[in-house]
Design a protein around this motif. Structure first.
Motif, PDB file in Angstrom:
ATOM      1  N   LYS A 137       0.843  -1.194   0.000  1.00  0.00           N
ATOM      2  CA  LYS A 137       0.000   0.000   0.000  1.00  0.00           C
ATOM      3  C   LYS A 137       0.885   1.253   0.000  1.00  0.00           C
ATOM      4  O   LYS A 137       1.810   1.345   0.814  1.00  0.00           O
ATOM      5  CB  LYS A 137      -0.899  -0.006   1.236  1.00  0.00           C
ATOM      6  CG  LYS A 137      -1.888   1.141   1.245  1.00  0.00           C
ATOM      7  CD  LYS A 137      -2.665   1.189   2.551  1.00  0.00           C
ATOM      8  CE  LYS A 137      -3.506   2.441   2.597  1.00  0.00           C
ATOM      9  NZ  LYS A 137      -3.908   2.801   3.960  1.00  0.00           N
ATOM     10  N   THR A 138       0.625   2.155  -0.922  1.00  0.00           N
ATOM     11  CA  THR A 138       1.500   3.316  -1.088  1.00  0.00           C
ATOM     12  C   THR A 138       0.663   4.586  -1.171  1.00  0.00           C
ATOM     13  O   THR A 138      -0.320   4.640  -1.905  1.00  0.00           O
ATOM     14  CB  THR A 138       2.356   3.141  -2.364  1.00  0.00           C
ATOM     15  OG1 THR A 138       3.132   1.959  -2.232  1.00  0.00           O
ATOM     16  CG2 THR A 138       3.290   4.323  -2.565  1.00  0.00           C
ATOM     17  N   GLU A 139       1.071   5.577  -0.385  1.00  0.00           N
ATOM     18  CA  GLU A 139       0.354   6.860  -0.325  1.00  0.00           C
ATOM     19  C   GLU A 139       1.182   7.927  -1.009  1.00  0.00           C
ATOM     20  O   GLU A 139       2.353   8.114  -0.654  1.00  0.00           O
ATOM     21  CB  GLU A 139       0.146   7.268   1.133  1.00  0.00           C
ATOM     22  CG  GLU A 139      -0.462   6.193   2.003  1.00  0.00           C
ATOM     23  CD  GLU A 139      -1.911   6.464   2.311  1.00  0.00           C
ATOM     24  OE1 GLU A 139      -2.545   7.215   1.527  1.00  0.00           O
ATOM     25  OE2 GLU A 139      -2.402   5.942   3.319  1.00  0.00           O
ATOM     26  N   LEU A 140       0.574   8.634  -1.949  1.00  0.00           N
ATOM     27  CA  LEU A 140       1.314   9.629  -2.722  1.00  0.00           C
ATOM     28  C   LEU A 140       0.560  10.946  -2.820  1.00  0.00           C
ATOM     29  O   LEU A 140      -0.661  10.994  -2.663  1.00  0.00           O
ATOM     30  CB  LEU A 140       1.534   9.112  -4.157  1.00  0.00           C
ATOM     31  CG  LEU A 140       2.177   7.750  -4.322  1.00  0.00           C
ATOM     32  CD1 LEU A 140       1.212   6.809  -4.998  1.00  0.00           C
ATOM     33  CD2 LEU A 140       3.455   7.850  -5.114  1.00  0.00           C
ATOM     34  N   LEU A 141       1.345  11.995  -3.108  1.00  0.00           N
ATOM     35  CA  LEU A 141       0.797  13.280  -3.531  1.00  0.00           C
ATOM     36  C   LEU A 141       1.389  13.570  -4.894  1.00  0.00           C
ATOM     37  O   LEU A 141       2.508  13.172  -5.184  1.00  0.00           O
ATOM     38  CB  LEU A 141       1.207  14.400  -2.579  1.00  0.00           C
ATOM     39  CG  LEU A 141       0.548  14.492  -1.222  1.00  0.00           C
ATOM     40  CD1 LEU A 141       1.159  15.651  -0.452  1.00  0.00           C
ATOM     41  CD2 LEU A 141      -0.960  14.675  -1.348  1.00  0.00           C
ATOM     42  N   ALA A 142       0.633  14.321  -5.722  1.00  0.00           N
ATOM     43  CA  ALA A 142       1.131  14.614  -7.060  1.00  0.00           C
ATOM     44  C   ALA A 142       1.061  16.100  -7.352  1.00  0.00           C
ATOM     45  O   ALA A 142       0.141  16.802  -6.923  1.00  0.00           O
ATOM     46  CB  ALA A 142       0.312  13.845  -8.087  1.00  0.00           C
ATOM     47  N   VAL A 143       2.074  16.566  -8.111  1.00  0.00           N
ATOM     48  CA  VAL A 143       2.074  17.928  -8.639  1.00  0.00           C
ATOM     49  C   VAL A 143       2.114  17.768 -10.163  1.00  0.00           C
ATOM     50  O   VAL A 143       2.787  16.877 -10.674  1.00  0.00           O
ATOM     51  CB  VAL A 143       3.285  18.743  -8.104  1.00  0.00           C
ATOM     52  CG1 VAL A 143       4.612  18.077  -8.416  1.00  0.00           C
ATOM     53  CG2 VAL A 143       3.287  20.163  -8.660  1.00  0.00           C
ATOM     54  N   SER A 144       1.363  18.606 -10.876  1.00  0.00           N
ATOM     55  CA  SER A 144       1.368  18.457 -12.329  1.00  0.00           C
ATOM     56  C   SER A 144       2.683  18.970 -12.893  1.00  0.00           C
ATOM     57  O   SER A 144       3.349  19.826 -12.305  1.00  0.00           O
ATOM     58  CB  SER A 144       0.191  19.208 -12.951  1.00  0.00           C
ATOM     59  OG  SER A 144       0.479  20.588 -12.997  1.00  0.00           O
ATOM     60  N   ARG A 145       3.046  18.410 -14.048  1.00  0.00           N
ATOM     61  CA  ARG A 145       4.276  18.786 -14.732  1.00  0.00           C
ATOM     62  C   ARG A 145       4.305  20.289 -14.974  1.00  0.00           C
ATOM     63  O   ARG A 145       5.296  20.967 -14.679  1.00  0.00           O
ATOM     64  CB  ARG A 145       4.298  18.011 -16.048  1.00  0.00           C
ATOM     65  CG  ARG A 145       5.516  18.197 -16.880  1.00  0.00           C
ATOM     66  CD  ARG A 145       5.447  17.219 -18.062  1.00  0.00           C
ATOM     67  NE  ARG A 145       6.636  17.350 -18.865  1.00  0.00           N
ATOM     68  CZ  ARG A 145       6.777  18.245 -19.817  1.00  0.00           C
ATOM     69  NH1 ARG A 145       5.790  19.077 -20.091  1.00  0.00           N
ATOM     70  NH2 ARG A 145       7.903  18.314 -20.493  1.00  0.00           N
ATOM     71  N   ALA A 146       3.189  20.835 -15.471  1.00  0.00           N
ATOM     72  CA  ALA A 146       3.127  22.262 -15.800  1.00  0.00           C
ATOM     73  C   ALA A 146       3.349  23.123 -14.556  1.00  0.00           C
ATOM     74  O   ALA A 146       4.144  24.073 -14.573  1.00  0.00           O
ATOM     75  CB  ALA A 146       1.778  22.587 -16.432  1.00  0.00           C
ATOM     76  N   ASP A 147       2.663  22.783 -13.445  1.00  0.00           N
ATOM     77  CA  ASP A 147       2.821  23.559 -12.207  1.00  0.00           C
ATOM     78  C   ASP A 147       4.248  23.469 -11.676  1.00  0.00           C
ATOM     79  O   ASP A 147       4.809  24.442 -11.184  1.00  0.00           O
ATOM     80  CB  ASP A 147       1.848  23.053 -11.122  1.00  0.00           C
ATOM     81  CG  ASP A 147       0.419  23.504 -11.386  1.00  0.00           C
ATOM     82  OD1 ASP A 147       0.227  24.380 -12.246  1.00  0.00           O
ATOM     83  OD2 ASP A 147      -0.490  22.965 -10.726  1.00  0.00           O
ATOM     84  N   PHE A 148       4.807  22.247 -11.756  1.00  0.00           N
ATOM     85  CA  PHE A 148       6.149  22.066 -11.201  1.00  0.00           C
ATOM     86  C   PHE A 148       7.188  22.835 -12.025  1.00  0.00           C
ATOM     87  O   PHE A 148       8.061  23.510 -11.467  1.00  0.00           O
ATOM     88  CB  PHE A 148       6.508  20.577 -11.138  1.00  0.00           C
ATOM     89  CG  PHE A 148       7.778  20.307 -10.395  1.00  0.00           C
ATOM     90  CD1 PHE A 148       7.833  20.460  -9.016  1.00  0.00           C
ATOM     91  CD2 PHE A 148       8.938  19.931 -11.069  1.00  0.00           C
ATOM     92  CE1 PHE A 148       9.015  20.233  -8.323  1.00  0.00           C
ATOM     93  CE2 PHE A 148      10.119  19.707 -10.374  1.00  0.00           C
ATOM     94  CZ  PHE A 148      10.156  19.854  -8.995  1.00  0.00           C
TER      95      PHE A 148
END
Lengths: 190, 201
Positions: B115-126
């Motif tokens: 089980k893996t918990e992640l957060l994501a940022v979009s390529r454009a925002d980053f």
């Protein structure tokens, strides 16, 4: 073993555990207290919550037993049963063995806050009171029902030692979790 | 939606953001305003079950992920075997890098091993953050340098004919790996059979 020596050793250990938790764990920030290197491994708070669940059962159970057992003459002895010796050996920190906690004692998945730390310290204060009360009690008479199977009983001495060794074990684990949290850093992996 | 301040997060999302914030604050040259500029960009929370895929070969990677907890493997799905090329676990930043950088379909799969918990940022925002914030640009450059050095080490590993030397070098670099990842994937990563790895361990 001589009951006085036995109880003094346990008292020293409990005071040491109190001091360790107050100095090493209470000052930590929420990130460090909750850090889990992987989902099934325990955070600092989960280690202490596991101990709190045991204390919630054993502290009152031992208190009740101490009221019922006969008083003991000065310089009594603590005798161990097979079950007591076995349970204590299992919990001995540093025996290199890992056990899976029974489900209702496994804190993984519960929501935990810093209250866990306060509760742990309260249990230690109670435990020190019990260790003082134990000085005049027969510590060998079977009087404390075992948590997972209440028909089995431990002597008050064995039960106290079990609780203390178990706490030592998981406070050590909590310190390792703290260490891992301290060295954690954001690392890009490609 | 990245800069919508009224956006309300679940408590799970909020606690992952708190972890990310704590880790960002450990980076000495990031100021509090840099952390504040970065955090609102992580708008997406993802939870993967064991064996779920973060990305499959052929998909384009539009996000960079922060692993709050868990373990993942990156592998090349070759016809005869799945060749493991990397691992991510708690406090990693991960993406299918060639796909993320070149905006093209990924050759790699990224799969959760638990089980893996992640957060994501979009390529454009980053990428916009890197353009507007020099401290973050510095962080990213230093991470890329570290990754490049790691890749050079890894290339040397792969050129070594003796499996035991490949294993020793990996143990020296990542001693915790064996506690986090099943041995069969480590064997694949080291280009040896699971039997050889068992014999050497």
């Amino acid at each position: 073993m001589n009951a006085n020596t036995f109880l003094t050793e346990l008292q020293t250990t409990v005071r040491h555990l109190q001091a360790t938790v107050e100095m090493e764990l209470v000052p930590l920030d929420d990130f460090t207290l909750n850090f889990k290197p992987s989902p099934e491994r325990w955070s600092v708070l989960e280690c202490l919550e596991h101990l709190n669940r045991y204390s919630r059962y054993y502290n009152p159970a031992i208190a009740k037993a101490l009221q019922r057992v006969p008083t003991q003459t000065v310089d009594g002895v603590v005798r161990y049963s097979w079950l007591g010796r076995k349970s204590i050996a299992m919990m001995q920190p540093g025996n290199g063995k890992q056990y899976k906690a029974v489900k209702h004692m496994n804190p993984v998945g519960s929501t935990l806050s810093r209250v866990v730390l306060t509760e742990f310290l309260e249990h230690q204060t109670q435990l020190l009171v019990l260790l003082t009360a134990a000085q005049t009690a027969d510590l060998s008479k079977k009087a404390v029902p075992v948590e997972f199977f209440r028909l089995l009983k431990l002597g008050a001495g064995e039960a106290l030692e079990f609780v203390v060794r178990h706490e030592e074990r998981h406070v050590q684990q909590a310190l390792r979790a703290k260490q891992q949290a301290a060295s954690a850093q954001l690392t890009l992996v490609v | 939606m990245a800069d919508d301040p009224a956006r309300v997060y679940s408590s799970a999302h909020a606690s992952k953001l708190a972890s990310l914030a704590a880790l960002l604050r450990r980076i000495p040259y990031l100021a509090e305003e840099d952390v504040a500029a970065c955090l609102p960009l992580w708008t997406k929370a993802v939870t993967l079950k064991r064996n779920d895929f973060l990305i499959n070969a052929g998909q384009v990677e539009h996000h960079l992920y922060f692993v709050a907890s868990g373990a993942m493997r990156i592998y090349l799905p070759d016809a005869s075997e799945e060749i493991c090329v990397g691992f991510a676990y708690g406090t990693s930043l991960i993406c299918s890098f060639p796909s993320f950088v070149d905006n093209r379909p990924s050759d790699y799969c990224i799969q959760a091993l638990k089980k893996t918990e992640l957060l994501a940022v979009s390529r454009a925002d980053f990428l916009a953050l890197l353009d507007s914030n020099t401290n973050f640009a510095r962080f990213w450059r230093m991470e890329l340098e570290r990754v490049l050095v790691g890749r050079i080490e890894r290339e040397i590993d792969l050129l070594l004919p003796e499996p035991e030397r490949r294993l020793q070098r990996l143990l020296a670099r990542s001693p915790q790996l064996f506690q986090l990842v099943p041995k069969k994937y480590i064997a694949s990563y080291l280009r040896m059979t699971p039997e050889t790895l068992s014999r050497l361990r």
